[in-house]
Design a protein around this motif. Structure first.
Motif, short mmCIF file in Angstrom:
data_model
loop_
_atom_site.label_atom_id
_atom_site.label_comp_id
_atom_site.label_asym_id
_atom_site.label_seq_id
_atom_site.Cartn_x
_atom_site.Cartn_y
_atom_site.Cartn_z
N LEU A 128 0.83 -1.21 0.00
CA LEU A 128 0.00 0.00 0.00
C LEU A 128 0.87 1.26 0.00
O LEU A 128 0.54 2.25 -0.65
CB LEU A 128 -0.92 -0.01 1.22
CG LEU A 128 -1.99 -1.12 1.25
CD1 LEU A 128 -2.67 -1.16 2.61
CD2 LEU A 128 -3.01 -0.93 0.14
N ILE A 129 1.96 1.22 0.72
CA ILE A 129 2.89 2.37 0.73
C ILE A 129 3.49 2.56 -0.66
O ILE A 129 3.68 3.69 -1.13
CB ILE A 129 3.99 2.15 1.78
CG1 ILE A 129 3.39 2.23 3.19
CG2 ILE A 129 5.11 3.18 1.63
CD1 ILE A 129 4.32 1.78 4.29
N ALA A 130 3.77 1.45 -1.33
CA ALA A 130 4.39 1.51 -2.67
C ALA A 130 3.38 1.85 -3.76
O ALA A 130 3.77 2.07 -4.91
CB ALA A 130 5.07 0.18 -2.99
N GLY A 131 2.08 1.86 -3.43
CA GLY A 131 1.07 2.21 -4.43
C GLY A 131 0.70 1.07 -5.36
O GLY A 131 0.33 1.31 -6.51
N ILE A 132 0.74 -0.16 -4.85
CA ILE A 132 0.44 -1.33 -5.67
C ILE A 132 -1.04 -1.71 -5.49
O ILE A 132 -1.52 -1.82 -4.37
CB ILE A 132 1.32 -2.53 -5.28
CG1 ILE A 132 2.80 -2.17 -5.44
CG2 ILE A 132 0.97 -3.76 -6.13
CD1 ILE A 132 3.75 -3.21 -4.87
N GLU A 133 -1.74 -1.90 -6.58
CA GLU A 133 -3.14 -2.34 -6.51
C GLU A 133 -3.21 -3.87 -6.46
O GLU A 133 -2.46 -4.55 -7.17
CB GLU A 133 -3.92 -1.81 -7.72
CG GLU A 133 -4.08 -0.30 -7.73
CD GLU A 133 -4.99 0.19 -8.85
OE1 GLU A 133 -5.72 -0.67 -9.43
OE2 GLU A 133 -4.99 1.39 -9.14
N TYR A 134 -4.13 -4.36 -5.63
CA TYR A 134 -4.36 -5.81 -5.51
C TYR A 134 -5.82 -6.07 -5.84
O TYR A 134 -6.70 -5.89 -5.00
CB TYR A 134 -4.01 -6.27 -4.09
CG TYR A 134 -2.54 -6.07 -3.78
CD1 TYR A 134 -1.58 -6.96 -4.25
CD2 TYR A 134 -2.12 -4.97 -3.03
CE1 TYR A 134 -0.23 -6.75 -3.99
CE2 TYR A 134 -0.78 -4.77 -2.77
CZ TYR A 134 0.16 -5.66 -3.24
OH TYR A 134 1.49 -5.46 -2.99
N PRO A 135 -6.09 -6.48 -7.08
CA PRO A 135 -7.48 -6.55 -7.56
C PRO A 135 -8.36 -7.55 -6.81
O PRO A 135 -9.57 -7.41 -6.81
CB PRO A 135 -7.33 -6.93 -9.03
CG PRO A 135 -5.96 -7.53 -9.16
CD PRO A 135 -5.12 -6.83 -8.15
N LEU A 136 -7.75 -8.54 -6.15
CA LEU A 136 -8.54 -9.56 -5.46
C LEU A 136 -8.59 -9.36 -3.95
O LEU A 136 -9.17 -10.19 -3.23
CB LEU A 136 -7.98 -10.96 -5.77
CG LEU A 136 -8.02 -11.39 -7.24
CD1 LEU A 136 -7.37 -12.75 -7.43
CD2 LEU A 136 -9.47 -11.42 -7.74
N LEU A 137 -8.02 -8.27 -3.46
CA LEU A 137 -7.89 -8.09 -2.01
C LEU A 137 -9.25 -8.07 -1.32
O LEU A 137 -9.45 -8.76 -0.31
CB LEU A 137 -7.13 -6.79 -1.71
CG LEU A 137 -6.91 -6.48 -0.23
CD1 LEU A 137 -6.05 -7.56 0.43
CD2 LEU A 137 -6.27 -5.09 -0.07
N ALA A 138 -10.19 -7.29 -1.83
CA ALA A 138 -11.50 -7.19 -1.18
C ALA A 138 -12.22 -8.54 -1.20
O ALA A 138 -12.83 -8.95 -0.20
CB ALA A 138 -12.36 -6.13 -1.88
N HIS A 139 -12.14 -9.25 -2.32
CA HIS A 139 -12.77 -10.56 -2.42
C HIS A 139 -12.17 -11.53 -1.41
O HIS A 139 -12.88 -12.23 -0.69
CB HIS A 139 -12.63 -11.11 -3.84
CG HIS A 139 -13.10 -12.51 -4.01
ND1 HIS A 139 -14.43 -12.86 -4.00
CD2 HIS A 139 -12.41 -13.68 -4.15
CE1 HIS A 139 -14.55 -14.17 -4.15
NE2 HIS A 139 -13.34 -14.69 -4.24
N HIS A 140 -10.84 -11.57 -1.34
CA HIS A 140 -10.16 -12.52 -0.46
C HIS A 140 -10.38 -12.20 1.01
O HIS A 140 -10.67 -13.09 1.83
CB HIS A 140 -8.67 -12.54 -0.77
CG HIS A 140 -8.33 -13.19 -2.06
ND1 HIS A 140 -7.07 -13.13 -2.64
CD2 HIS A 140 -9.08 -13.94 -2.92
CE1 HIS A 140 -7.06 -13.79 -3.77
NE2 HIS A 140 -8.27 -14.29 -3.97
#
Length: 397
Positions: A128-140
């Motif tokens: 999150l600090i590096a600004g990386i998106e995780y498209p499955l984070l909310a689902h998981h």
């Protein structure tokens, strides 16, 4: 406290420990000549070793009888390793996709051996600090929270099962006590805030609703683009469901407010801030949907004794019960999430999201805006009825 047979492991003695422990040596097929051991613990409490061999790899975590970062003058119970191992096993029982497997537990040595989450897994907070998106984070994460919290609650348990389960974790007193402590600075001259915190503390101490992780912040989650793994449940006990949900959402809010401090000429982080807000919304919406789906699935014919179907015997009444339950859970989550935010800003345990902002003025401004939002959220949480309303309330700040 730990038994007299305990001794701290280093890289050399860990090698001997592995050789002498059949569950570990057999996992490595007794091949030790190329074994690589590296200590990687960067937390306050434990030693953490990565063990890599030609046939297998794993992580060894050892709990010390004191706070590692402060030394032996600050004792800390090693029972936390026992509760962590139990929580990992119980949560993996209900959510195999998002909880690493435990291979071995040694209570005397306070040692847990578990799956090594190999690269590119990184701590979510760092991503999150590096600004990386995780498209499955909310689902998981919604899947992890819905399943592990529903299946350890009275919505699924009989009352007898639930009381026995609560009793298994009721000894994790010392780490719960750490969570209960107030940070006095945040409470000064704000009586409304004091009243809300007292209510939340009462809920935390008195409500044994489900087996909660107890410390579900963004450093307790490891991620890749397609994998999400929840680790470090050493604070686990039977407590209010909203404590876990709120902790995760609150830490995402902290990440949101820290983004302006990480912006630069190449990336103003605006798009990323919007992604965080969407993830907050999606996490709650999906959690709500999955939790209710599990409840409906087990309403009739299930063993849960919170709402007996012969009493709550119509769809209309079932709907009213679920609506009230989820509204209360939503407001609990907002309150506990706000409390987490306040504590991480003004307390002694700060977060890397803000601490890694080099410009002191930017850092202070980010913290100020986050603190204002958190105090508002705690005191006014009952006026919000949807997560979208909460997210919309951020923009004036």
């Amino acid at each position: 406290m730990g038994s007299s047979g305990f001794h701290p492991l280093d890289e050399k003695s860990l090698m001997e420990y592995i050789k002498d422990t059949p569950a570990l040596s057999s996992k490595l097929s007794n091949h030790f000549h190329d074994l690589q051991i590296k200590e990687v613990g960067d937390g306050n409490l434990n030693f953490v070793y990565i063990v890599v061999g030609s046939s297998a790899s794993f992580v060894i975590k050892q709990g010390l009888p004191y706070i590692r970062s402060l030394g032996e003058s600050w004792p800390m119970t090693q029972d936390r390793s026992y509760y962590e191992a139990m929580a990992l096993k119980e949560k993996r029982k209900w959510c195999t996709d998002h909880v690493p497997e435990v291979y071995h537990f040694d209570r005397e040595m306070a040692v847990i051996c578990m799956r090594y989450l190999e690269p590119p897994h990184i701590i979510l907070r760092k991503g999150l600090i590096a600004g990386i998106e995780y498209p499955l984070l909310a689902h998981h994460m919604s899947e992890f929270m819905a399943t592990t919290l529903f299946f350890t609650s009275l919505l699924y348990h009989t009352t007898a099962e639930h009381k026995l389960s609560v009793a298994q974790f009721c000894g994790n007193i010392e780490l719960c006590r750490l969570t209960e402590q107030h940070d006095v600075e945040a409470l000064q001259k704000d009586d409304d805030l004091k009243i809300e915190i007292a209510e939340l503390k009462s809920l935390f101490c008195e409500r044994s609703q489900a087996l909660i992780h107890g410390d579900l912040h963004t450093s307790s989650v490891m991620v890749t683009q397609d994998s999400t793994q929840v680790i470090d449940p050493e604070f686990a006990f039977y407590g209010p469901i909203g404590f876990d949900v709120g902790a995760f959402l609150g830490n995402l809010f902290l990440a949101f407010f820290a983004q302006d401090g990480h912006a630069d000429q190449g990336d103003d982080r605006r798009a990323y801030k919007e992604w965080i807000l969407r993830t907050i919304e999606e996490t709650w919406i999906l959690f709500h949907r999955k939790f209710i789906a599990l409840w409906n699935q087990h309403w009739e014919g299930g063993s849960g004794e919170a709402y007996l179907p012969e009493i709550y015997n119509s769809h209309e009444l079932q709907h009213l019960v679920q609506k009230k339950y989820m509204e209360d859970l939503f407001h609990d989550s907002l309150g506990f999430g706000a409390a987490k935010m306040i504590r991480r800003i003004v307390g002694v345990a700060h977060v890397e999201d803000f601490e890694s902002i080099a410009d002191a003025r930017k850092r202070a401004d980010c913290e100020r805006r986050a603190l204002e939002f958190a105090k508002m959220l705690m005191k006014e949480r009952r006026r919000f009825h949807t997560i979208t309303e909460v997210v919309s309330a951020i923009h004036p700040h």
